[in-house]
Design a protein around this motif. Structure first.
Motif, PDB file in Angstrom:
ATOM      1  N   ASP A   1       0.826  -1.213   0.000  1.00 21.31           N
ATOM      2  CA  ASP A   1       0.000   0.000   0.000  1.00 21.31           C
ATOM      3  C   ASP A   1       0.861   1.264   0.000  1.00 21.31           C
ATOM      4  OD1 ASP A   1      -1.768  -2.137   0.685  1.00 21.31           O
ATOM      5  OD2 ASP A   1      -3.196  -0.683   1.489  1.00 21.31           O
ATOM      6  N   VAL A   2       2.013   1.185   0.683  1.00 19.46           N
ATOM      7  CA  VAL A   2       2.924   2.340   0.703  1.00 19.46           C
ATOM      8  C   VAL A   2       3.374   2.646  -0.727  1.00 19.46           C
ATOM      9  CG1 VAL A   2       5.190   3.139   1.489  1.00 19.46           C
ATOM     10  CG2 VAL A   2       3.673   1.933   3.079  1.00 19.46           C
ATOM     11  N   GLY A   3       3.695   1.593  -1.484  1.00 24.74           N
ATOM     12  CA  GLY A   3       4.120   1.795  -2.868  1.00 24.74           C
ATOM     13  C   GLY A   3       2.994   2.317  -3.743  1.00 24.74           C
ATOM     14  N   VAL A   4       1.797   1.737  -3.584  1.00 26.71           N
ATOM     15  CA  VAL A   4       0.672   2.143  -4.428  1.00 26.71           C
ATOM     16  C   VAL A   4       0.214   3.564  -4.088  1.00 26.71           C
ATOM     17  CG1 VAL A   4      -1.730   1.645  -5.029  1.00 26.71           C
ATOM     18  CG2 VAL A   4      -0.064  -0.204  -4.967  1.00 26.71           C
ATOM     19  N   ILE A   5       0.317   3.944  -2.829  1.00 25.12           N
ATOM     20  CA  ILE A   5      -0.022   5.332  -2.473  1.00 25.12           C
ATOM     21  C   ILE A   5       0.926   6.286  -3.192  1.00 25.12           C
ATOM     22  CG2 ILE A   5       0.038   7.024  -0.601  1.00 25.12           C
ATOM     23  CD1 ILE A   5      -1.238   4.958   1.210  1.00 25.12           C
ATOM     24  N   GLY A   6       2.218   5.944  -3.197  1.00 20.03           N
ATOM     25  CA  GLY A   6       3.177   6.796  -3.908  1.00 20.03           C
ATOM     26  C   GLY A   6       2.863   6.868  -5.389  1.00 20.03           C
TER      27      GLY A   6
ATOM     28  N   TYR B   1       6.787   3.961  -6.967  1.00 18.37           N
ATOM     29  CA  TYR B   1       6.849   3.102  -8.150  1.00 18.37           C
ATOM     30  C   TYR B   1       8.058   2.165  -8.069  1.00 18.37           C
ATOM     31  CZ  TYR B   1       5.962   1.785 -12.992  1.00 18.37           C
ATOM     32  OH  TYR B   1       5.660   1.085 -14.135  1.00 18.37           O
ATOM     33  N   GLU B   2       9.174   2.711  -7.584  1.00 20.36           N
ATOM     34  CA  GLU B   2      10.385   1.888  -7.445  1.00 20.36           C
ATOM     35  C   GLU B   2      10.157   0.759  -6.438  1.00 20.36           C
ATOM     36  OE1 GLU B   2      13.112   2.225  -4.671  1.00 20.36           O
ATOM     37  OE2 GLU B   2      14.937   2.373  -5.872  1.00 20.36           O
ATOM     38  N   LEU B   3       9.450   1.098  -5.331  1.00 21.04           N
ATOM     39  CA  LEU B   3       9.124   0.085  -4.318  1.00 21.04           C
ATOM     40  C   LEU B   3       8.305  -1.047  -4.955  1.00 21.04           C
ATOM     41  CD1 LEU B   3       7.559   1.042  -0.850  1.00 21.04           C
ATOM     42  CD2 LEU B   3       6.891  -0.989  -2.085  1.00 21.04           C
ATOM     43  N   LEU B   4       7.334  -0.663  -5.799  1.00 27.90           N
ATOM     44  CA  LEU B   4       6.474  -1.666  -6.436  1.00 27.90           C
ATOM     45  C   LEU B   4       7.261  -2.510  -7.440  1.00 27.90           C
ATOM     46  CD1 LEU B   4       3.267   0.494  -6.980  1.00 27.90           C
ATOM     47  CD2 LEU B   4       3.693  -1.179  -5.170  1.00 27.90           C
ATOM     48  N   MET B   5       8.153  -1.865  -8.179  1.00 25.89           N
ATOM     49  CA  MET B   5       8.974  -2.637  -9.129  1.00 25.89           C
ATOM     50  C   MET B   5       9.806  -3.676  -8.382  1.00 25.89           C
ATOM     51  SD  MET B   5      10.321  -0.181 -12.217  1.00 25.89           S
ATOM     52  CE  MET B   5      11.514   0.629 -11.202  1.00 25.89           C
TER      53      MET B   5
ATOM     54  N   GLN C   1       4.523 -11.591  -3.061  1.00 26.70           N
ATOM     55  CA  GLN C   1       4.752 -10.133  -3.118  1.00 26.70           C
ATOM     56  C   GLN C   1       4.030  -9.514  -4.313  1.00 26.70           C
ATOM     57  OE1 GLN C   1       9.116 -10.440  -2.834  1.00 26.70           O
ATOM     58  NE2 GLN C   1       9.023  -9.121  -1.032  1.00 26.70           N
ATOM     59  N   ARG C   2       4.062 -10.221  -5.451  1.00 23.72           N
ATOM     60  CA  ARG C   2       3.351  -9.708  -6.630  1.00 23.72           C
ATOM     61  C   ARG C   2       1.843  -9.656  -6.367  1.00 23.72           C
ATOM     62  NH1 ARG C   2       7.515 -12.416  -9.245  1.00 23.72           N
ATOM     63  NH2 ARG C   2       6.387 -14.382  -9.385  1.00 23.72           N
ATOM     64  N   ALA C   3       1.343 -10.663  -5.675  1.00 19.42           N
ATOM     65  CA  ALA C   3      -0.091 -10.681  -5.349  1.00 19.42           C
ATOM     66  C   ALA C   3      -0.449  -9.507  -4.431  1.00 19.42           C
ATOM     67  CB  ALA C   3      -0.461 -12.009  -4.689  1.00 19.42           C
ATOM     68  N   MET C   4       0.476  -9.183  -3.544  1.00 22.64           N
ATOM     69  CA  MET C   4       0.265  -8.057  -2.624  1.00 22.64           C
ATOM     70  C   MET C   4       0.142  -6.744  -3.395  1.00 22.64           C
ATOM     71  SD  MET C   4       2.682  -7.643   0.722  1.00 22.64           S
ATOM     72  CE  MET C   4       2.955  -9.295   1.308  1.00 22.64           C
ATOM     73  N   VAL C   5       1.003  -6.585  -4.415  1.00 22.50           N
ATOM     74  CA  VAL C   5       0.971  -5.356  -5.221  1.00 22.50           C
ATOM     75  C   VAL C   5      -0.352  -5.278  -5.991  1.00 22.50           C
ATOM     76  CG1 VAL C   5       2.052  -4.088  -7.127  1.00 22.50           C
ATOM     77  CG2 VAL C   5       3.484  -5.251  -5.432  1.00 22.50           C
ATOM     78  N   GLN C   6      -0.775  -6.423  -6.568  1.00 22.39           N
ATOM     79  CA  GLN C   6      -2.036  -6.430  -7.321  1.00 22.39           C
ATOM     80  C   GLN C   6      -3.205  -6.101  -6.390  1.00 22.39           C
ATOM     81  OE1 GLN C   6      -2.588  -6.842 -10.828  1.00 22.39           O
ATOM     82  NE2 GLN C   6      -4.482  -5.943 -10.053  1.00 22.39           N
TER      83      GLN C   6
ATOM     84  N   GLY D   1       3.370  -4.496 -14.645  1.00 19.93           N
ATOM     85  CA  GLY D   1       2.848  -5.857 -14.727  1.00 19.93           C
ATOM     86  C   GLY D   1       1.644  -6.093 -13.838  1.00 19.93           C
ATOM     87  N   VAL D   2       0.902  -5.027 -13.520  1.00 18.05           N
ATOM     88  CA  VAL D   2      -0.341  -5.203 -12.761  1.00 18.05           C
ATOM     89  C   VAL D   2      -1.535  -4.863 -13.654  1.00 18.05           C
ATOM     90  CG1 VAL D   2       0.643  -4.739 -10.485  1.00 18.05           C
ATOM     91  CG2 VAL D   2      -0.317  -2.845 -11.821  1.00 18.05           C
ATOM     92  N   THR D   3      -2.708  -5.375 -13.261  1.00 15.40           N
ATOM     93  CA  THR D   3      -3.937  -5.106 -13.994  1.00 15.40           C
ATOM     94  C   THR D   3      -4.747  -4.064 -13.222  1.00 15.40           C
ATOM     95  OG1 THR D   3      -3.921  -7.433 -14.606  1.00 15.40           O
ATOM     96  CG2 THR D   3      -5.959  -6.210 -15.037  1.00 15.40           C
ATOM     97  N   LEU D   4      -5.182  -3.027 -13.922  1.00 18.28           N
ATOM     98  CA  LEU D   4      -6.054  -2.051 -13.258  1.00 18.28           C
ATOM     99  C   LEU D   4      -7.454  -2.657 -13.192  1.00 18.28           C
ATOM    100  CD1 LEU D   4      -4.676   1.202 -14.935  1.00 18.28           C
ATOM    101  CD2 LEU D   4      -4.231   0.368 -12.619  1.00 18.28           C
ATOM    102  N   PRO D   5      -8.118  -2.558 -12.018  1.00 24.39           N
ATOM    103  CA  PRO D   5      -9.349  -3.323 -11.782  1.00 24.39           C
ATOM    104  C   PRO D   5     -10.579  -2.700 -12.443  1.00 24.39           C
ATOM    105  CG  PRO D   5      -8.850  -1.975  -9.872  1.00 24.39           C
ATOM    106  CD  PRO D   5      -7.741  -1.739 -10.846  1.00 24.39           C
ATOM    107  N   ASP D   6     -10.548  -2.577 -13.758  1.00 27.70           N
ATOM    108  CA  ASP D   6     -11.678  -1.971 -14.467  1.00 27.70           C
ATOM    109  C   ASP D   6     -11.852  -2.669 -15.818  1.00 27.70           C
ATOM    110  OD1 ASP D   6     -13.544  -0.447 -15.758  1.00 27.70           O
ATOM    111  OD2 ASP D   6     -12.412   1.426 -15.671  1.00 27.70           O
TER     112      ASP D   6
END
Lengths: 98, 308
Positions: B117-122, B163-167, B176-181, B237-242
């Motif tokens: 969440d910290v990465g996605v907030i950024g 973004y760097e954190l997410l990469m 970890q990838r599932a967490m980002v998604q 490499g993530v899918t936007l939920p729309d």
């Protein structure tokens, strides 16, 4: 409300010199109990990324400024003194270095 | 020219209005309300990520997060400083926030469940904030525009560290990838809501545009954000939920699905997942700090008395 804000710290204006050779420039204000605290807060607030080498803090109450209404009285007279500018004087192009 | 003519002339020439200039009461009120809400958002915005400082996985991430949350405090203070140029008092503004009389951005009423969440907030929340804020650097009120310039410079670090954190996480384990998604799924729609109600339902927008406080409409900025985010999501490499999200060649923009405005209104009205906690935390911080502020004021008074 006056009772509630009894302990409100006064407002200070902050000026930062970005590097040697430049003037201090106004960057904003902050609240502090006294001048010393204002300096420390100014360091934390306005120079987190090497924005400055020197800081001034001034109590906002101590700043006296011209108002927008004074604009003409203060600044209009300089408008008709074109002779204060170098371009007012016609010098032939043939004269060098002037 | 009288004050009103000078004000109109200043706007027409695209110049800045300064604190001591004449301005319509409505302009002053709108400006104070907008700057205060913005300041409150920065201050409340310290909480969702601040909660992860002690749990950041490495010293590097901890130092970055600490710097980021400190920036948010700083942004709040730049903005309170701008509000004070209009005669507002920051102690009074804080009380209005704590008493629920002034709002802050609804995005901060969502919880930060994992470190992703910290990465996605950024990436998304700060990315949306940048879309909103860059045009505000040209806002007609000088002190606000100047504060926004400082803020935008610093926000860029916020978005990039996220973004760097997410990469980094995306190149880690499947978990970890599932967490980002999962974090992307939860933050995408609230991020779109950050741009405010659709233009047709944003009654104050027209006046704010006329006063050049706002430079673009809510929907315009939201579209810009969607268009920016799609390639970033692909690169990550993530899918936007729309499911409705797709490129529309005719418009030259991405189409996207309907936003759940009922949820937006609910969160604004105070029934979001974290509204109570956010305000309670802010109130507690204010109360816990009261004795420090009083002691410092008393010390300063005593010392200035002794000097006389």
């Amino acid at each position: 409300m006056s009772d509630e804000i009894k302990h409100e710290w006064p407002l200070f204006e902050v000026f930062v010199r970005a590097k040697r050779g430049l003037n201090h420039v106004h960057v904003g204000s902050l609240r502090a109990a006294d001048h010393e605290m204002a300096l420390h807060h100014a360091r934390d607030l306005y120079t987190r990324r090497n924005e400055g080498v020197s800081i001034w803090v001034v109590r906002s109450d101590d700043v006296v400024s011209s108002g927008p209404g004074d604009k003409d009285a203060f600044f209009a007279p300089s408008g008709d003194k074109a002779y204060r500018h170098p371009t007012y004087y016609a010098i032939p192009d043939s004269v060098p270095h002037i | 020219m009288n004050g009103e003519q000078v004000f109109e002339d200043t706007l027409a020439k695209d110049q800045r209005v300064e604190p001591r200039d004449w301005m319509p009461d409505g302009y002053r009120k709108t400006m104070i309300r907008q700057i205060a809400q913005h300041a409150h958002s920065e201050i409340i915005g310290m909480q969702p990520e601040g909660a992860w400082i002690t749990r950041a996985p490495t010293l590097r991430r901890k130092a970055i997060l600490l710097a980021k949350v400190q920036d948010e405090a700083g942004h709040g203070l730049y903005l309170y400083s701008a509000a004070e140029t209009l005669g507002a008092d920051r102690g009074d503004l804080t009380r209005r926030l704590i008493e629920g009389r002034q709002k802050y951005s609804s995005i901060f009423n969502y919880p930060t469940l994992t470190f992703a969440d910290v990465g996605v907030i950024g990436w998304l929340v700060d990315g949306a904030a940048i879309c909103n804020q860059v045009p505000l650097c040209r806002s007609s009120f000088g002190p606000y525009a100047r504060a926004m310039i400082r803020i935008c410079k610093e926000e860029s670090f916020h978005q990039r560290q996220g973004y760097e954190l997410l990469m980094t996480m995306m190149s880690g384990t499947a978990a970890q990838r599932a967490m980002v998604q999962d974090a992307t799924d939860r933050w995408w729609w609230p991020s779109l809501m950050m741009f405010g109600p659709p233009d047709a339902e944003s009654p104050n927008s027209a006046q704010s545009m006329a006063w050049k406080i706002k430079r673009h409409s809510n929907d315009e900025l939201r579209q810009r954000f969607v268009d920016m985010s799609v390639p970033q999501a692909e690169a990550l490499g993530v899918t936007l939920p729309d499911p409705a999200l797709r490129w529309n060649a005719d418009r030259g923009h991405h189409d996207f699905g309907e936003i759940d405005w009922a949820e937006f209104k609910k969160v604004i009205a105070g029934s979001g997942p974290m509204n109570q906690e956010r305000l309670a935390h802010r109130r507690r911080a204010d109360e816990d700090g009261a004795w420090v502020r009083e002691a410092a004021a008393a010390h300063a008074a005593k010392r200035s008395g002794a000097q006389r």
